[in-house]
Design a protein around this motif. Structure first.
Motif, PDB file in Angstrom:
ATOM      1  N   VAL A 157      46.792  23.374  17.181  1.00  0.00           N
ATOM      2  CA  VAL A 157      46.343  24.578  17.870  1.00  0.00           C
ATOM      3  C   VAL A 157      47.231  24.779  19.093  1.00  0.00           C
ATOM      4  CG1 VAL A 157      43.960  24.471  17.071  1.00  0.00           C
ATOM      5  CG2 VAL A 157      44.605  23.269  19.161  1.00  0.00           C
ATOM      6  N   TYR A 158      47.356  26.030  19.508  1.00  0.00           N
ATOM      7  CA  TYR A 158      48.263  26.389  20.592  1.00  0.00           C
ATOM      8  C   TYR A 158      47.464  26.950  21.752  1.00  0.00           C
ATOM      9  CZ  TYR A 158      51.643  25.636  16.927  1.00  0.00           C
ATOM     10  OH  TYR A 158      52.370  25.066  15.914  1.00  0.00           O
ATOM     11  N   ILE A 159      47.512  26.244  22.874  1.00  0.00           N
ATOM     12  CA  ILE A 159      46.712  26.567  24.050  1.00  0.00           C
ATOM     13  C   ILE A 159      47.641  27.009  25.183  1.00  0.00           C
ATOM     14  CG2 ILE A 159      44.941  25.713  25.627  1.00  0.00           C
ATOM     15  CD1 ILE A 159      44.132  25.456  22.719  1.00  0.00           C
ATOM     16  N   PRO A 160      47.335  28.106  25.890  1.00  0.00           N
ATOM     17  CA  PRO A 160      48.139  28.495  27.047  1.00  0.00           C
ATOM     18  C   PRO A 160      48.258  27.344  28.038  1.00  0.00           C
ATOM     19  CG  PRO A 160      46.598  30.233  26.490  1.00  0.00           C
ATOM     20  CD  PRO A 160      46.232  29.060  25.630  1.00  0.00           C
ATOM     21  N   ASP A 161      49.436  27.189  28.621  1.00  0.00           N
ATOM     22  CA  ASP A 161      49.699  26.036  29.489  1.00  0.00           C
ATOM     23  C   ASP A 161      48.692  25.917  30.622  1.00  0.00           C
ATOM     24  OD1 ASP A 161      51.812  25.201  28.000  1.00  0.00           O
ATOM     25  OD2 ASP A 161      53.358  26.082  29.277  1.00  0.00           O
ATOM     26  N   ALA A 198      45.346  33.520  22.604  1.00  0.00           N
ATOM     27  CA  ALA A 198      45.485  32.521  21.542  1.00  0.00           C
ATOM     28  C   ALA A 198      46.777  31.733  21.654  1.00  0.00           C
ATOM     29  CB  ALA A 198      45.431  33.213  20.181  1.00  0.00           C
ATOM     30  N   GLY A 199      47.716  32.177  22.468  1.00  0.00           N
ATOM     31  CA  GLY A 199      48.996  31.488  22.513  1.00  0.00           C
ATOM     32  C   GLY A 199      49.868  31.967  21.374  1.00  0.00           C
ATOM     33  N   GLY A 230      56.541  22.822  18.038  1.00  0.00           N
ATOM     34  CA  GLY A 230      55.652  21.682  17.831  1.00  0.00           C
ATOM     35  C   GLY A 230      55.237  20.969  19.107  1.00  0.00           C
ATOM     36  N   PRO A 231      56.167  20.686  20.043  1.00  0.00           N
ATOM     37  CA  PRO A 231      55.792  19.957  21.249  1.00  0.00           C
ATOM     38  C   PRO A 231      54.757  20.687  22.103  1.00  0.00           C
ATOM     39  CG  PRO A 231      58.157  19.899  20.937  1.00  0.00           C
ATOM     40  CD  PRO A 231      57.612  20.869  19.932  1.00  0.00           C
ATOM     41  N   LEU A 232      54.636  22.009  21.938  1.00  0.00           N
ATOM     42  CA  LEU A 232      53.682  22.774  22.729  1.00  0.00           C
ATOM     43  C   LEU A 232      52.297  22.787  22.095  1.00  0.00           C
ATOM     44  CD1 LEU A 232      55.897  25.864  23.647  1.00  0.00           C
ATOM     45  CD2 LEU A 232      55.505  23.781  24.974  1.00  0.00           C
ATOM     46  N   SER A 233      52.177  22.281  20.890  1.00  0.00           N
ATOM     47  CA  SER A 233      50.895  22.320  20.197  1.00  0.00           C
ATOM     48  C   SER A 233      50.039  21.126  20.597  1.00  0.00           C
ATOM     49  CB  SER A 233      51.104  22.329  18.678  1.00  0.00           C
ATOM     50  OG  SER A 233      51.647  21.100  18.248  1.00  0.00           O
ATOM     51  N   THR A 234      48.735  21.270  20.362  1.00  0.00           N
ATOM     52  CA  THR A 234      47.786  20.175  20.545  1.00  0.00           C
ATOM     53  C   THR A 234      47.292  19.774  19.172  1.00  0.00           C
ATOM     54  OG1 THR A 234      47.088  20.984  22.716  1.00  0.00           O
ATOM     55  CG2 THR A 234      45.576  19.509  21.553  1.00  0.00           C
ATOM     56  N   ILE A 256      40.089  30.443  19.394  1.00  0.00           N
ATOM     57  CA  ILE A 256      38.768  29.849  19.580  1.00  0.00           C
ATOM     58  C   ILE A 256      38.851  28.657  20.526  1.00  0.00           C
ATOM     59  CG2 ILE A 256      36.882  28.637  18.425  1.00  0.00           C
ATOM     60  CD1 ILE A 256      37.016  31.690  17.941  1.00  0.00           C
ATOM     61  N   ALA A 257      39.827  27.785  20.304  1.00  0.00           N
ATOM     62  CA  ALA A 257      39.989  26.607  21.161  1.00  0.00           C
ATOM     63  C   ALA A 257      40.265  27.020  22.601  1.00  0.00           C
ATOM     64  CB  ALA A 257      41.107  25.719  20.630  1.00  0.00           C
ATOM     65  N   SER A 258      41.164  28.001  22.780  1.00  0.00           N
ATOM     66  CA  SER A 258      41.523  28.460  24.123  1.00  0.00           C
ATOM     67  C   SER A 258      40.329  29.089  24.825  1.00  0.00           C
ATOM     68  CB  SER A 258      42.672  29.464  24.035  1.00  0.00           C
ATOM     69  OG  SER A 258      43.824  28.884  23.464  1.00  0.00           O
ATOM     70  N   GLN A 259      39.592  29.928  24.099  1.00  0.00           N
ATOM     71  CA  GLN A 259      38.439  30.591  24.692  1.00  0.00           C
ATOM     72  C   GLN A 259      37.383  29.573  25.102  1.00  0.00           C
ATOM     73  OE1 GLN A 259      36.684  33.846  22.415  1.00  0.00           O
ATOM     74  NE2 GLN A 259      34.671  33.393  23.261  1.00  0.00           N
TER      75      GLN A 259
END
Length: 256
Positions: A144-148, A191-192, A199-203, A235-238
């Motif tokens: 999942v991709y989350i804003p920094d 959502a990012g 890849g390195p930016l993903s969780t 969803i994860a970010s929210q």
């Protein structure tokens, strides 16, 4: 420093892996039926029970005085063989605190065994079955991709709690799957960018196939219903930005 002495666990770790085991006492007939359903979904009963505790901790499971499915006594001849669920100390403390408050508020015994039993009997076992799912040795990794800005602040908080970001994100997915997180289109819950080359930016988070399927199916239905893109990253970010982080943290996030 004490903060730095806490063990750092891998982001893709199994939910509950390495946490203390907590004994729970669930009536045999409830346990047997729930265990069979979880097994068909290629999950464990412990995974399912932990979902119930997530709903309870976030205020989405109101204890009711059972008429026929008592939780069993912890100790003594009425005890049932315990079910072991691995839960981090901070989460277990929250559960016990809420049980104590609910007991005082409702006027009857509320404990983790009773909460687990109620969730299995009244929520999990009454939900439609996902059917047979191919066996999985471990839950697959999902990205999942989350804003920094959100990820950094949430990362600090989970470290203070001795948990992982993946564990907390899975709590958000649990609320969403059970209908307790309505997607919103807000700057804080962006959502990012889903870029396969980033890849390195993903969780990374391990989510069983049956749960991931429910998440993606619900996202597709919500995208059509709401008219904007809903995906697991959103969803994860929210969840992190609007539920997990408190008001003070949100204000600081909004200023960035």
């Amino acid at each position: 420093m004490a903060e730095d002495s806490k063990p750092r666990l891998p982001s893709g770790q199994q939910w509950g892996e390495g946490d203390p085991a907590r004994p729970l006492y669930v009536p045999a007939e409830v346990k047997k039926e729930a265990d069979a359903k979880a097994g068909a979904e290629s999950r464990t009963l412990a995974m399912v029970i932990r979902e119930g505790f997530t709903l309870y901790r976030y205020g989405h499971l109101e204890p009711v005085k059972p008429k026929r499915a008592a939780a069993g006594s912890v100790g003594g001849t009425k005890s049932l063989p315990p079910t072991s669920v691995r839960i981090p100390p901070v989460e277990w403390d929250w559960i016990l605190e809420r049980c104590t408050a609910d007991k005082a508020r409702l006027g009857f015994l509320v404990n983790p065994s009773r909460v687990a039993t109620q969730f299995l009997r009244d929520v999990y076992l009454t939900a439609p079955s996902a059917g047979e799912v191919p066996a999985e040795e471990s839950a697959p990794n999902r990205s999942v991709y989350i804003p920094d800005a959100v990820k950094i602040r949430a990362g600090r908080k989970v470290k203070d709690e001795g948990r992982t970001l993946a564990t907390v994100i899975r709590e958000g997915f649990t609320l969403y799957r059970y209908g307790h997180l309505e997607p919103t289109l807000t700057p804080r819950a962006a959502a990012g960018t889903i870029d396969p080359n980033s890849g390195p930016l993903s969780t990374t988070i391990r989510v069983p196939t049956v749960e991931w399927t429910q998440i993606t199916q619900r996202c597709a239905a919500d995208s059509e219903r709401l008219g904007f893109v809903v995906n697991p990253s959103r969803i994860a970010s929210q969840f992190l930005a609007t539920v997990y982080l408190d008001a003070e943290e949100l204000d600081a996030l909004a200023e960035e």
